[in-house]
Design an enzyme around this catalytic site. Sequence first.
Site, PDB file in Angstrom:
ATOM      1  N   HIS A 193     -34.010 -24.444   7.250  1.00 39.46           N
ATOM      2  CA  HIS A 193     -33.845 -24.741   5.941  1.00 39.46           C
ATOM      3  C   HIS A 193     -33.725 -26.524   5.635  1.00 39.46           C
ATOM      4  O   HIS A 193     -32.803 -27.106   6.105  1.00 39.46           O
ATOM      5  CB  HIS A 193     -32.570 -24.149   5.135  1.00 39.46           C
ATOM      6  CG  HIS A 193     -32.940 -22.517   5.381  1.00 39.46           C
ATOM      7  ND1 HIS A 193     -32.433 -21.801   6.461  1.00 39.46           N
ATOM      8  CD2 HIS A 193     -33.273 -21.835   4.476  1.00 39.46           C
ATOM      9  CE1 HIS A 193     -32.490 -20.605   6.210  1.00 39.46           C
ATOM     10  NE2 HIS A 193     -33.203 -20.621   4.907  1.00 39.46           N
ATOM     11  N   ASP A 239     -34.261 -12.314   6.968  1.00 41.71           N
ATOM     12  CA  ASP A 239     -34.587 -13.210   6.331  1.00 41.71           C
ATOM     13  C   ASP A 239     -33.240 -13.980   5.989  1.00 41.71           C
ATOM     14  O   ASP A 239     -32.293 -14.003   6.751  1.00 41.71           O
ATOM     15  CB  ASP A 239     -35.294 -12.986   4.768  1.00 41.71           C
ATOM     16  CG  ASP A 239     -34.219 -12.303   3.829  1.00 41.71           C
ATOM     17  OD1 ASP A 239     -32.931 -12.201   4.277  1.00 41.71           O
ATOM     18  OD2 ASP A 239     -34.771 -11.779   3.022  1.00 41.71           O
ATOM     19  N   SER A 240     -33.512 -15.103   5.003  1.00 36.54           N
ATOM     20  CA  SER A 240     -32.467 -15.974   5.269  1.00 36.54           C
ATOM     21  C   SER A 240     -31.260 -15.472   4.454  1.00 36.54           C
ATOM     22  O   SER A 240     -30.040 -15.928   4.486  1.00 36.54           O
ATOM     23  CB  SER A 240     -32.873 -17.278   3.997  1.00 36.54           C
ATOM     24  OG  SER A 240     -33.950 -17.783   4.547  1.00 36.54           O
TER      25      SER A 240
END
Length: 203
Positions: A71, A114-115
């Site tokens: 990120h 996922d995040s």
Amino acid sequence: MTIFSRFTAVKRTAIFSGMTAIAAVCAPAHAQETPDTTGWFSKTLSQTGDRLSNIANNGDMEVYLSGYAYHGRHTYTEEKIRELNEKAWGLGGGRTIRNADGNDESLYLFAIRDSHFKPQIMAGYAYEWIWNVPKTPVEVGAGYTAMLMSRQDYFGGFPFPIALPVVSLGVKGAKLMGSYVPRLSQNKGNGDVWLIFARFEVK
């Protein structure tokens, strides 16, 4: 870790696979039309179906392994990054064919964490232009992928279309891959992401 245990989306997988099947099944019917009755859309659909069918039937079988989602440190706050998952473990499969131009075309189905620690399912097509490093078996690739994606935080998990850039480095049967998700909002909590994964040919 059971990535697939929370997939209530057998239906989503069916939708993903079905879209490719529909394109391939429709192709012969349109291909049989005469030139006078075949329009641009029908020709395009037929050619697309033939291309997907060729990859599915003649491409090399491959396994996809995911492991990291970076990120952007300039687009996310430190607090937000601490909340996010960067160990994007995942598994997938697909087929890739080296076309007449020496470039790679792929079909794949891929699931990762996922995040937000939720399942993310992706199915689609990828095209990569390939350049060989002189006097070595090493290849560099760059291109794009067009896919359907399912995430719990978008549209209640209903698949939506998205196109992203892809890059690769490796040899023909084993590559380190990357895909970039650009920042979609000026909100500091919504930034860009690099997904790093690997693709291996299965003999």
